[in-house]
Design a protein around this motif. Structure first.
Motif, PDB file in Angstrom:
ATOM      1  N   THR A  24      40.727  13.973   8.013  1.00  0.00           N
ATOM      2  CA  THR A  24      39.514  14.609   7.519  1.00  0.00           C
ATOM      3  C   THR A  24      38.305  13.819   7.969  1.00  0.00           C
ATOM      4  O   THR A  24      38.372  12.606   8.095  1.00  0.00           O
ATOM      5  N   SER A  25      37.221  14.515   8.198  1.00  0.00           N
ATOM      6  CA  SER A  25      35.992  13.850   8.618  1.00  0.00           C
ATOM      7  C   SER A  25      35.142  13.462   7.415  1.00  0.00           C
ATOM      8  O   SER A  25      34.116  12.809   7.565  1.00  0.00           O
ATOM      9  N   GLU A  26      35.573  13.874   6.227  1.00  0.00           N
ATOM     10  CA  GLU A  26      34.792  13.625   5.018  1.00  0.00           C
ATOM     11  C   GLU A  26      35.322  12.380   4.304  1.00  0.00           C
ATOM     12  O   GLU A  26      36.389  12.407   3.697  1.00  0.00           O
TER      13      GLU A  26
END
Length: 116
Positions: A24-26
Motif C-alpha cells: 500500500t502507498s498509504e
C-alpha cells in the motif's frame, strides 16, 4: 482509488507453498493491525490471519500451523507465507485493515488455486 495491491498467487499442487504480498502507498496502515482475507466461490469473505502494529499474530483455526503473516513497515507491505496448501485454501486473497472502521478500499486480490 486502489489502496492495496496483492500479488503472489497462482496455481499450486496440494502440499505446495506460496508467498503473498500486499503493498500500500498509504503509510497510515503501518499503524493499524492488518489482516489477510479470502473469499472462495459462493462463500463470504473471511479473515484468515491478523498482525498487530506490535507484530502479534492471530490465525483462523483452519490455517494455524500452515500460514504465517508478517509485515515490513518500512515498505508498507504485509506478507502471507502459505505452506502445506490444501484444495480448500482455494480462494481470492485480499489484505486490508483488521478493524472494520479503519479499512480502505479493497484491492483486486490475488487468486490462489490449489489443485492437482
Amino acid at each position: 482509488q486502489v489502496q492495496f495491491v496483492e500479488s503472489g498467487g497462482g496455481l499450486v499442487q496440494p502440499g505446495g507453498s506460496l508467498r503473498l504480498s500486499c503493498a500500500t502507498s498509504e503509510s497510515r496502515f503501518s499503524r493499524y493491525a492488518m489482516a489477510w482475507y479470502r473469499q472462495a466461490p459462493g462463500k463470504q469473505r473471511e479473515s484468515v490471519a491478523t498482525i498487530t502494529s506490535g507484530s502479534s499474530t492471530y490465525y483462523t483455526n483452519s490455517v494455524k500451523g500452515r500460514f504465517t503473516i508478517s509485515r515490513d513497515i518500512s515498505k508498507n507491505t504485509v506478507y502471507l507465507q502459505m505452506n502445506n496448501l490444501k484444495p480448500e485454501d482455494t480462494a481470492v486473497y485480499y489484505c486490508n485493515a483488521a478493524a472494520l472502521d479503519l479499512r480502505g478500499s479493497w484491492g483486486q486480490g490475488t487468486q490462489v488455486t490449489v489443485s492437482s
